[in-house]
Design a protein around this motif. Sequence first.
Motif, short mmCIF file in Angstrom:
data_model
loop_
_atom_site.label_atom_id
_atom_site.label_comp_id
_atom_site.label_asym_id
_atom_site.label_seq_id
_atom_site.Cartn_x
_atom_site.Cartn_y
_atom_site.Cartn_z
N ASN A 34 -24.02 -8.37 16.26
CA ASN A 34 -24.34 -7.44 17.09
C ASN A 34 -23.54 -6.06 16.63
O ASN A 34 -22.66 -6.18 15.76
CB ASN A 34 -24.14 -7.54 18.68
CG ASN A 34 -22.58 -7.59 18.99
OD1 ASN A 34 -21.79 -7.87 18.06
ND2 ASN A 34 -22.29 -7.37 20.24
N GLU A 35 -23.93 -4.90 17.22
CA GLU A 35 -23.51 -3.48 16.72
C GLU A 35 -21.75 -3.53 16.91
O GLU A 35 -21.08 -2.91 16.15
CB GLU A 35 -23.80 -2.35 17.40
CG GLU A 35 -25.37 -2.35 17.05
CD GLU A 35 -26.30 -3.17 18.04
OE1 GLU A 35 -25.80 -3.85 18.56
OE2 GLU A 35 -27.53 -2.65 17.94
N THR A 36 -21.21 -4.15 17.77
CA THR A 36 -19.89 -3.99 18.08
C THR A 36 -19.14 -5.24 17.39
O THR A 36 -17.64 -5.01 17.38
CB THR A 36 -19.47 -3.94 19.64
OG1 THR A 36 -20.00 -5.58 20.16
CG2 THR A 36 -20.24 -2.78 20.21
N GLY A 37 -19.63 -5.95 16.98
CA GLY A 37 -19.01 -7.18 16.04
C GLY A 37 -18.21 -8.09 17.41
O GLY A 37 -17.53 -9.03 16.93
N GLU A 38 -18.76 -8.21 18.59
CA GLU A 38 -18.20 -9.28 19.61
C GLU A 38 -19.11 -10.54 19.58
O GLU A 38 -18.56 -11.51 19.83
CB GLU A 38 -18.21 -8.78 20.79
CG GLU A 38 -17.40 -7.49 20.84
CD GLU A 38 -17.17 -6.67 22.27
OE1 GLU A 38 -18.41 -6.98 23.00
OE2 GLU A 38 -16.66 -5.70 22.68
N TRP A 39 -20.30 -10.43 19.06
CA TRP A 39 -21.35 -11.61 19.47
C TRP A 39 -21.61 -11.88 17.99
O TRP A 39 -21.95 -10.99 17.25
CB TRP A 39 -22.37 -11.15 20.16
CG TRP A 39 -21.92 -11.17 21.72
CD1 TRP A 39 -20.88 -11.50 22.19
CD2 TRP A 39 -22.98 -10.55 22.73
NE1 TRP A 39 -20.70 -11.12 23.56
CE2 TRP A 39 -22.01 -10.61 24.08
CE3 TRP A 39 -24.25 -10.04 22.82
CZ2 TRP A 39 -22.30 -9.98 25.18
CZ3 TRP A 39 -24.65 -9.66 24.19
CH2 TRP A 39 -23.47 -9.79 25.03
N ILE A 40 -21.94 -13.18 17.67
CA ILE A 40 -22.69 -13.64 16.57
C ILE A 40 -23.70 -14.54 17.04
O ILE A 40 -23.51 -15.57 17.71
CB ILE A 40 -21.70 -14.27 15.67
CG1 ILE A 40 -22.07 -14.81 14.30
CG2 ILE A 40 -20.85 -15.38 16.22
CD1 ILE A 40 -22.99 -13.70 13.44
N ALA A 41 -24.99 -14.22 16.47
CA ALA A 41 -26.17 -15.23 16.70
C ALA A 41 -26.40 -16.02 15.38
O ALA A 41 -26.31 -15.69 14.43
CB ALA A 41 -27.54 -14.25 17.18
#
Length: 878
Positions: free
Chosen positions: A319-326
């Motif tokens: 995601n944009e903030t780099g907190e989540w990875i799908a």
Amino acid sequence: MAHYRFNNLLGAPYRGGNLCLRGHHLISSVGNRVSEVDLQLSSSTTLPCENLTEIRCVAVSPSGHHMLSFDTDGRAILVNVRKRVTLHHMNFKGKVTACEFSPCGKSFAVLVGKLVQIWATPTMLKEFAPFRLLRTYGGMYDDATCLAWSGDSQWIIVGGKDLTARIYSANHLDGYAPPTLSGHREPLVAVAFCAQLDGFSCYTISEDGALFEWQLLDDEDEDEDDANGSNKSKRRKKGEAAAAAKKKKPKGRRWRLRGKHFFHMPNKLSCARYHARSGMLCAGFAHGVFTLHRLATGEFNHLQTLSISTQKVTSCEWNETGEWIALGCAKLGQLLVWEWQSETYVYKQQGHYYDVNACAYSPDGALIATASDDNTVKVWSAATGSCFVTFDEHSGPVGAVCFLPSGHAVLSASMDGTVRAFDLMRYRNFKTLTSPDPCQFVSLAVDPSGEIVCAGSLDTFQIHIWSLKTGRLLDIFAGHQGPVNALCFSPESPLLASGSWDKTVRLWDVYDGRGQTDVLQHAHDVLAVAFRPDGKQLAAATLDGQIFLWKPDDARLEGTIEGRRDMAGGKTIGDLRSGANVNAGRAFKTLAYSADGALLMAGGNGKSVCMYDVEGTSLLRKFSLSKSKAMDGTIERLDSSRVTDAGPLDLLPDDDDDDDDDDDANDIPGARAHAAGSSNANNGKKKRKTIRCKHVAFAPTGQGWAASTTEGVMVFAKDAGAAFDPTDLGEDVTPAAARRALRHGDARVALLMALRLRGAEEDEALVREVLEKTPPDAVAGALRDFPPALLSPLIESIAARATRGPHAQLMLRWARELCVAHGRAIHAAAHGGMLLPALRRLSKAFAAMHEDLAATAEASVFLLDYVCAAPPPMQAGA
């Protein structure tokens, strides 16, 4: 009555292709459709837009408004994500492997074979040619596989199967020659730019797990690095010559290999994604493991390693903030979002990876249970489209599923010879029903009381009867001469109807033990049976494509529906029959009545589900299940030019196609052996799925219906825009018109107008006036056929007036009649979270009212005792 539209697709969260994660929305491809997941609400919806074949690439603009989806043939559609409509179509005339919008959103790059094309993003204006090609770059010796934009939207790095990466300019530069970054031994999987403080750098990653770090350096810096690492004696011998060459050499900048890093994994790297803002890299491998690394200049720090399955990780996205990875696994239909800092799952879904054989609605319509050939039973939320529990106790394919009338348990019948009951409160298998002799169950039915369970067998041709409370086998009905593939209890009478391949429908008395009561003879095999909700009609579908309507009380035939022609439209590749008799083998295999008994749904081995009017036995509408040309049975007219001496071109293997995802997508659902997917199976020809409907089920609320198909469970809901509401006309909806309707006794129209005008303070007063001035006897009529979209403001208005003013009893009357008229719809919407705030406010208002009345009664208890104990007044003349 027939105003239904496609709403969602369950059972297949992910089928392959890339993932897009924008904010808290996750977008993935599901066959030839696109699914959108709201990670905040944990809800999933499927867009109604369809590509012509399977989708393999999806790109979303930085603003999240536009989406491009590319199918396997290179055709693309531009979709407005928020309005869920298709804006434009485009054919790129080649296989598109990757697409990505620029960070500024003004253009997007597409990889078509060996070419790199840059297109201007279409605007919202109506144009004859909305797609405008800006420039095209070549130079690749093999197909391009991956690309990435620089942060300033000026440069594009592209990697391909020729083991190299090239950097192109998004704008025209005179004399610019794209540099080639080589050195890899396997095709490139991912490329990325990284803006550093000491220069401009990029990363290239190949399938063998090698990560190369490249940096753009000046010629002077490059010469200094060469000087530090060269032999000093040789430099002294060539000092004068090097100095002279340096003076003549023009100054410039070149890409230099800064470092090499390796993942050291036993399997090949299948996907990778770099997040430039945080410096994080996620890499997925073919054995279901993904790793997280933090990259810096010359550093390769390993942070996490996690195994999510045993199959290949197909795609990953930050995601944009780099907190989540799908991450997505196409083979298992698995889709998950991982928060790496807290090491928790934000979202995790896994669909059925084989055919969905049956589906069933819960009594309140809030849940949908599905049974599949992968030995599992899943329960989905009808409002959110998410699966919240999976039961995998069966050891064979599950062929039938149903809910108990109480809605607290799910029953399933399997080919492993068991009928299992699953508790939806504790999520466990609390009862297992078996037969004395091993058999395979393919049909299931539960009586209206929820006490008796019946299952029909495929091999012994018997019907087994159990008591669910004790788990004891009560009886075994024998009489059929073929597999019992359909069972149904009458809602009003003690009758069980069973359909079999022996061309009969038999009626059984389960309660009194009289056994068989009537035999309804047919000319062909019976494939499905269904009772009307009032129990006064029985529908039976036969192999010749007809539906027979019987009166079960006296076994009299009331009508016949000829459905073979209604299933027309769709030929299979390689079909040798002509168009005149192509429908000879078409038949309905599943039937379902609507809640009011006015509609009958029928589906089978065709691309359409037919809706019939029961009273007139006429076809109302045909619902197309899929338009994908990648599936057999969806094309009405075949192209004879694609037929060769070796057979149809669509069935011949492609020598140059080595994409594993495409091979997985062509696997036959239900084929468990991996040998069936090998090149030797089917004489080396491709396997194509055939579109068909296995089961249909109507929602008890009448607001929708579901069909289990080869594409998953398709959910159709009522189209609110198709029903005409006179209060939607803006000019006539005024406060004066609402008060006029109230004076004339039309409380329903007055209430609808008041709620439509709700918003301003004087309009709130209008709603209060209508609620308080409506006579108590007219409350029920005012809520008849009330629009579901206005339930929330109505509940909020009732809650606001419950504790204010002297109309508490009237507000209680409004709440009671609302629950009576729309209880199921409110319950289903509450499960989806749409009405929870309004219901909580209403509950709080009634609790406050109860406390006030209790305090008043307690303070006046002695006065009430005195009044009750006082003698009656003396009557005159006594």
